[in-house]
Design a protein around this motif. Sequence first.
Motif, PDB file in Angstrom:
ATOM      1  N   CYS A 325      29.148 -38.696  19.681  1.00 20.15           N
ATOM      2  CA  CYS A 325      28.121 -38.285  18.715  1.00 20.15           C
ATOM      3  C   CYS A 325      26.769 -38.920  19.031  1.00 20.15           C
ATOM      4  CB  CYS A 325      28.551 -38.659  17.304  1.00 20.15           C
ATOM      5  SG  CYS A 325      27.295 -38.296  16.074  1.00 20.15           S
ATOM      6  N   THR A 326      25.725 -38.107  19.071  1.00 20.36           N
ATOM      7  CA  THR A 326      24.383 -38.590  19.384  1.00 20.36           C
ATOM      8  C   THR A 326      23.579 -38.889  18.135  1.00 20.36           C
ATOM      9  OG1 THR A 326      23.101 -36.587  19.299  1.00 20.36           O
ATOM     10  CG2 THR A 326      24.480 -36.860  21.205  1.00 20.36           C
ATOM     11  N   GLU A 327      24.215 -38.728  16.975  1.00 17.66           N
ATOM     12  CA  GLU A 327      23.547 -38.996  15.696  1.00 17.66           C
ATOM     13  C   GLU A 327      22.308 -38.123  15.498  1.00 17.66           C
ATOM     14  OE1 GLU A 327      22.893 -43.214  15.569  1.00 17.66           O
ATOM     15  OE2 GLU A 327      24.982 -43.650  16.071  1.00 17.66           O
ATOM     16  N   CYS A 328      22.331 -36.933  16.073  1.00 18.28           N
ATOM     17  CA  CYS A 328      21.147 -36.076  15.983  1.00 18.28           C
ATOM     18  C   CYS A 328      20.997 -35.461  14.604  1.00 18.28           C
ATOM     19  CB  CYS A 328      21.211 -34.972  17.027  1.00 18.28           C
ATOM     20  SG  CYS A 328      22.501 -33.744  16.712  1.00 18.28           S
ATOM     21  N   GLY A 329      22.111 -35.344  13.869  1.00 17.46           N
ATOM     22  CA  GLY A 329      22.025 -34.842  12.501  1.00 17.46           C
ATOM     23  C   GLY A 329      21.903 -33.340  12.377  1.00 17.46           C
ATOM     24  N   ARG A 330      22.111 -32.624  13.470  1.00 18.77           N
ATOM     25  CA  ARG A 330      22.067 -31.168  13.364  1.00 18.77           C
ATOM     26  C   ARG A 330      23.175 -30.666  12.442  1.00 18.77           C
ATOM     27  NH1 ARG A 330      19.702 -28.516  18.502  1.00 18.77           N
ATOM     28  NH2 ARG A 330      18.151 -30.043  19.050  1.00 18.77           N
ATOM     29  N   CYS A 331      24.324 -31.335  12.502  1.00 13.85           N
ATOM     30  CA  CYS A 331      25.440 -30.956  11.635  1.00 13.85           C
ATOM     31  C   CYS A 331      25.064 -31.126  10.167  1.00 13.85           C
ATOM     32  CB  CYS A 331      26.664 -31.810  11.966  1.00 13.85           C
ATOM     33  SG  CYS A 331      26.320 -33.579  12.011  1.00 13.85           S
ATOM     34  N   ARG A 347      27.519 -35.996   9.909  1.00 16.76           N
ATOM     35  CA  ARG A 347      27.115 -37.022  10.881  1.00 16.76           C
ATOM     36  C   ARG A 347      27.672 -38.380  10.469  1.00 16.76           C
ATOM     37  NH1 ARG A 347      20.861 -38.074  11.943  1.00 16.76           N
ATOM     38  NH2 ARG A 347      20.832 -37.983   9.684  1.00 16.76           N
ATOM     39  N   MET A 350      31.209 -38.933  11.483  1.00 15.69           N
ATOM     40  CA  MET A 350      31.373 -39.321  12.882  1.00 15.69           C
ATOM     41  C   MET A 350      30.940 -40.765  13.114  1.00 15.69           C
ATOM     42  SD  MET A 350      32.739 -36.571  13.607  1.00 15.69           S
ATOM     43  CE  MET A 350      33.349 -37.283  15.125  1.00 15.69           C
ATOM     44  N   CYS A 400      26.833 -28.422  16.260  1.00 18.13           N
ATOM     45  CA  CYS A 400      26.860 -29.621  17.110  1.00 18.13           C
ATOM     46  C   CYS A 400      26.631 -29.274  18.577  1.00 18.13           C
ATOM     47  CB  CYS A 400      28.178 -30.368  16.961  1.00 18.13           C
ATOM     48  SG  CYS A 400      28.210 -31.821  18.039  1.00 18.13           S
ATOM     49  N   PRO A 401      25.619 -29.880  19.195  1.00 18.39           N
ATOM     50  CA  PRO A 401      25.305 -29.559  20.586  1.00 18.39           C
ATOM     51  C   PRO A 401      26.343 -30.068  21.586  1.00 18.39           C
ATOM     52  CG  PRO A 401      23.854 -31.293  19.769  1.00 18.39           C
ATOM     53  CD  PRO A 401      24.651 -30.815  18.602  1.00 18.39           C
ATOM     54  N   VAL A 402      27.242 -30.933  21.153  1.00 18.87           N
ATOM     55  CA  VAL A 402      28.263 -31.421  22.089  1.00 18.87           C
ATOM     56  C   VAL A 402      29.680 -31.130  21.585  1.00 18.87           C
ATOM     57  CG1 VAL A 402      26.896 -33.141  23.319  1.00 18.87           C
ATOM     58  CG2 VAL A 402      27.895 -33.747  21.121  1.00 18.87           C
ATOM     59  N   ILE A 404      31.360 -31.332  18.721  1.00 22.14           N
ATOM     60  CA  ILE A 404      32.137 -32.267  17.903  1.00 22.14           C
ATOM     61  C   ILE A 404      32.657 -31.538  16.670  1.00 22.14           C
ATOM     62  CG2 ILE A 404      31.842 -34.260  16.361  1.00 22.14           C
ATOM     63  CD1 ILE A 404      30.012 -35.443  18.551  1.00 22.14           C
TER      64      ILE A 404
END
Lengths: 458, 265
Positions: A325-331, A347, A350, A400-402, A404
Motif C-alpha cells: 500500500c502506497t497510502e495514496c488514498g484513492r480507495c 486505506r 491497509m 487501487c493502482p496496485v 489491493i
Amino acid sequence: MIAQILFILVLAAGIFLFARRIREIRRNIGLGRSEERSDQAGKRLKVMTLVALGQSKMVTRPVAGLMHILIYVGFIIINIEVLEILIDGVTGHHRIFASMGMGSLYDVLIASFEVLAAGVLLACVVFLIRRNLMNIRRFHAAEMTSWPKSDANIILVVEILLMFAFLSMNATDSILQDRVAEMQENNEPVSEALSHYIDAGSFPVSDAFFRPMFEGIESNATLMNVERFMWWFHIVGILAFLVYVPYSKHFHIFMAFPNTWYSKLDAIGKASNLKSVTNEVKLMLDPNADPFAAPAPDPNADPIKFGAKDVQDLSWKQLFDAYTCTECGRCTSVCPANQTGKLLSPRKIMMDTRDRLEEAGEDLDESGNVKTDGKTLLRDYISEEELWACTTCNACVDACPVNIDPVSIIIDLRRHLIMEESKSPESITAMFNNVENNGAPWAFPAADRGKWAEEMEA
Amino acid sequence: MAEKIQVPTMAQMAASGEVPEILFWVGCAGSFDDRAKKITKAIVRILHHCGVKYAVLGAEESCTGDPAKRAGNEFLYQMQAMQNIQVLNGYEIKKIVTGCPHCFNIMKNEYPELGGTYEVVHHTQLINDLMKEGRLQVKDGGSFKGKRITFHDPCYLGRANDVYEAPRKALEQLDSELVEMKRCKSKGLCCGAGGAQMFKEAEPGNKEVNVERTEDALEVSPNVIATGCPFCNTMMTDGVKNFEKESEIEVKDVAELIAEAADLI
Ligand code: SF4
Ligand code: SF4
C-alpha cells in the motif's frame, strides 16, 4: 585506493541493511495463511504488465498519473547511471561506460538522464506543493497522522536533493572536462587526478542551469572536491534511500510488481468460499454422514478458526497487500462510507494491517511469539464500527493502482466477529435468523414466497 | 395489454416432463418486497410476451445467502447455497436469469465452487438479447420517448461483474435521452444498500449514502432514474423522496421501463 575501500564498505553496509529488512518482511508475510495465487502465469503477466509496468490505473487521474509516470520512468532509467557509478566506485574509474567505446551513445544516455532528472525534480516539487499546500482531501484524512505525512515528504525532499546532487555533479564534471581539454590543447601538464575528467557525456540541463553556479570556482582542486562531494552525496543518498524504502510506503516501487502478479484474477465481485466451512456444512447436510468415518484431524494442523482476528489469520496475500500500500488514498476517496462521514477508510484498513504486522514481527523477534502483547488487529487497530460501515461495493478495489483488496480483510474480520464471537448489530442478527428460519432476510413465511405470482392480475 | 399470466413453477414443469429454457430466479426482494414485486412482474410479462419457456421455483426458492455472507456469516451462506444447489441440480437447471445483481453475482461467481455451475444472466442482459433477436420490440420508444433517463449502475452488476452495456443498450431502445451521472460505470457510487447495510441502521456519519448518490442523479436533471437492482431501487426512491422530488422523478427498473414502453403493463 582508500576511496575505493570506503566505497565498498558503504555499499556492503547498504546492501546488508536492505537484505536484512527484506528478510524480516518476508518472514512477516509468511505469518499469514496459505492461499493459492500462482496459477495462470500468462494472465498474471498481463495484469502485472498493464497495472504495474504500464500504470494503467494511475492515469484515471491524469495530472498525478502523468507526473507519477515521469518519476517512475526517471527512476528506472537513471538506474543505468547508478550502475555506472557503482562500478566506478568499486574500480576507481571515472565514467567507465564512456571508456568502453560507446561513442555518441554515451552522450545520448547522459543527456537523457539529465532531462529525466530535471523532470523528476520538477514533478517532486509539484507533488510537495500538492501534498502540503493544496487542499486535496485524501492527503489530510484522519489516518494521515504525522508519520505517514512525513514519510511522503521525506521521500520527495530526498529525491529532490538527489537530483540536485546529480545535476551539480554533472555540471562540475562538465566544467572540469572543458578545462582539461583546454589544458591539453595548450600542451599544459595535466595532473593524474585531473586526467580522470575525460571528455564524456553531454549535459544539456546541468550546462544550462547548474554550470553558472560553479563556474566562478577558479581552483581546479576545489572544483574537483565539489564534484567528488556531489558524487558521494548522490550515491550514498541512493544507498540510504534503498535502506529506507522498505520501512516506508515507498516500498511499493518494488512491491507493485509481485503484488499485481498475485492479483485476484476472478471477477471483482467474487468473495472467497471458506473451505473449512464447506466441509462442516457438507457433513451437516448429508443424512448419511458418519461422523466417525471422517479422518482423524491432523494433530499438527492449526485449530480451525473462522475469519480473522489478527494478522496471522489473514492470508499471506492480504499481508502482501499491506506492505504494498502506497497510502495514496484513492480507495478512501471513492469509498461511499468514507464520503458520507463514516469512520471507515479502506486505506486505514491497509495501514492498520501493516502496522499491526510490524508490531507482531517485533514481538516475534523479542519473544519468539506473536501473541505476547495481547493485542489484535481487530479492536486494537480496526473497530467494529469501521467494519460495519462497509457496503462491500468494491469501489476501493477498483480504484487501487496496485490491485489491493481491502474488502477481503473487512469480510474476514466480520467473519471472526460473527462465527467466533457471535457478535453483530441486533438488526443483523435478526436478518440472520430470518434467513435461517424463513429463507429470506425478512420475517415472511417461506411458504408465501411464490405468492406474488397469484397477483399477476389482468 | 396486461393479461392474467399463469407463472409456471419448476415442480409443475417437471411433473409434466417439460424442461424450461431458463429458470427465473426471483430473489427475496422480488418475492416479498411490494415495490420489488412490481419489477418481478414486469420481468415475467416480458418473458411471457417473448414466448420464453421459463419457470420459477416458487416456495422451493430460498435466499441465496448473500446478505449473510457479506455480513460475515459464512456458515449460514453455505447452508443456504448448498440447499439451493441441491434443488437446482435436482431439476438439472442449466441457465438462470435473475432480477437481483446480488443473486446474480453470488450464483455466477461463488456457487460453482460449491457444486452449482450454471449460466447466470442478469435480466437486463436477457432483455437486451431479446431485443437484439427482435423478439421484444418497443414501438417508437413508447411513453418514454424524449425523456431524460439516467442509469444507476448496481455495484454487483457493474464493478463486480463488468456488465455496463446491456442495461444501457436496452434503455437506448426507448428513444429517450440517456444521460450519465458524473460517477458512472466502474466509477459509479454505491446506493448504500450492499454488504448487508440494507438490513441495519447506517453507522454514524454526516450523510446517508443514498442521499449522496441521489445528488449525483439530480445533477443531471433526469425524468427517470433507471435501476437494475431492487435494493438500489429502494435506496434511490428514498433518496428522491428525501429531496421531495418524487412528483418529478420516477425511479424505475429497466424491466419496468421496457415492459411499459412495449405496452406489456
Ligand atoms: S467496499 Fe467497503 S471499504 Fe471499499 S469502498 Fe466500498 S464501502 Fe468503502
Ligand atoms: S489500498 Fe491502494 S488505493 Fe488505497 S491507499 Fe493503498 S495503494 Fe492507495
